[in-house]
Motif scaffolding. Structure first.
Motif, PDB file in Angstrom:
ATOM      1  N   SER A   1      31.450 -74.752  67.014  1.00  0.00           N
ATOM      2  CA  SER A   1      30.888 -73.711  66.147  1.00  0.00           C
ATOM      3  C   SER A   1      31.452 -72.344  66.524  1.00  0.00           C
TER       4      SER A   1
ATOM      5  N   ASP B   1      28.292 -78.591  63.091  1.00  0.00           N
ATOM      6  CA  ASP B   1      29.356 -77.831  63.741  1.00  0.00           C
ATOM      7  C   ASP B   1      30.065 -76.934  62.743  1.00  0.00           C
TER       8      ASP B   1
ATOM      9  N   LEU C   1      24.770 -72.861  62.559  1.00  0.00           N
ATOM     10  CA  LEU C   1      23.925 -73.321  63.665  1.00  0.00           C
ATOM     11  C   LEU C   1      22.549 -72.676  63.589  1.00  0.00           C
TER      12      LEU C   1
ATOM     13  N   GLY D   1      28.668 -73.461  55.717  1.00  0.00           N
ATOM     14  CA  GLY D   1      29.579 -73.482  56.860  1.00  0.00           C
ATOM     15  C   GLY D   1      30.845 -74.270  56.643  1.00  0.00           C
TER      16      GLY D   1
ATOM     17  N   SER E   1      33.776 -70.133  63.845  1.00  0.00           N
ATOM     18  CA  SER E   1      33.415 -68.767  63.467  1.00  0.00           C
ATOM     19  C   SER E   1      34.494 -67.782  63.905  1.00  0.00           C
TER      20      SER E   1
END
Length: 272
Positions: A70, A220, A226, A214, A74
């Motif tokens: 994650s 993930d 998250l 996401g 990002s």
């Protein structure tokens, strides 16, 4: 001020910052425990999990590959959007700063688009771009674009015209004036805009990950995803862990931008 003195100042600042974090965590722990000890409920804070519970959950999460994936996802999205904003926004800002005709033509359009929140572009980005990854990158790009352009243009307005006139009077070419006078004068404002834009980019990418899912179906899908997964699972300590992770990521990213910017500005370094 010697280099040794600078290191001492930095050490003292680090220690004070560490003490501040410890004191904050202790006050937070005490405030959340008062309801159980003395039946005293501190407004808002009493509903939060104590730092000790957050630390336990972080240790569990740190052993999961999905957590670090994650972080990676990002960071990739932020860096992609930020790099585009720096290239396009920096170029546009420099053109506005050095070409009055371009500023008169482009700045009104820019000012009309600037008040639109980046999150308002999410539905259009999802429809316009073929993949969710491109949609998230586009929204993060918009988050960093406007601070970079505005600070660059603002820095140009602060340049002392006498420096440019002095260089012209000595026969300097336009390219030389730009490289030796205009760009060094713009650089501090450009770095400031980049640091601010980096922080906004992290805010935007989280919201984009929340809205778009996401880009993944599992847990993930980024730090923002998250947060949402933890909320849906009613896991409040994990929500706070994800929020703290986002804060650390934004702090490190902005600090890296400032550090790289200072390396490009040797006149700001303190020498012995």
């Amino acid at each position: 001020m010697t280099a040794l003195s600078v290191r001492n100042v930095e050490t003292i600042a680090f220690r004070r910052g560490a003490i501040g974090v410890v004191v904050f965590a202790a006050v937070w722990e005490l405030a959340t425990r008062l309801s159980g000890w003395l039946d005293i409920r501190v407004p808002l804070v009493a509903q939060l999990p104590p730092p000790s519970a957050i630390a336990v959950d972080f240790l569990k999460l740190a052993g999961s590959p999905g957590y670090w994936n994650s972080w990676s996802l990002s960071f990739q999205r932020v860096l992609a959007g930020f790099a585009l904003a720096l290239i396009i926004g920096g170029t546009a800002g420099l053109l506005m700063a050095t070409r009055p005709w371009f500023k008169r033509m482009a700045f009104p359009v820019f000012e009309c688009l600037r008040p639109i929140p980046p999150l308002a572009w999410v539905p259009i980005a999802i429809i316009f771009w073929p993949t969710q990854e491109l949609s998230i990158t586009f929204v993060t790009f918009l988050g960093a674009l406007f601070p970079v352009v505005l600070n660059t243009v603002g820095g140009a307005e602060e340049i002392d015209r006498r420096h440019i006139l002095a260089a012209q009077s000595m026969g300097a070419s336009r390219s030389f004036i730009f490289r030796r006078v205009v760009f060094p004068a713009l650089l501090p404002s450009l770095v400031t805009g980049a640091a601010v834009g980096m922080g906004i980019t992290w805010e935007v990418v989280v919201a984009a990950e929340l809205i778009s899912g996401g880009g993944r179906q599992s847990g993930d899908g980024g730090l923002g995803f998250l947060v949402w997964n933890a909320y849906e699972g009613n896991n409040l300590p994990r929500v706070v862990v994800a929020m703290i992770s986002l804060g650390i990521a934004g702090y490190l990213s902005s600090g890296l931008v400032r550090t790289l910017g200072n390396r490009l500005m040797p006149w700001r370094r303190v020498t012995s």
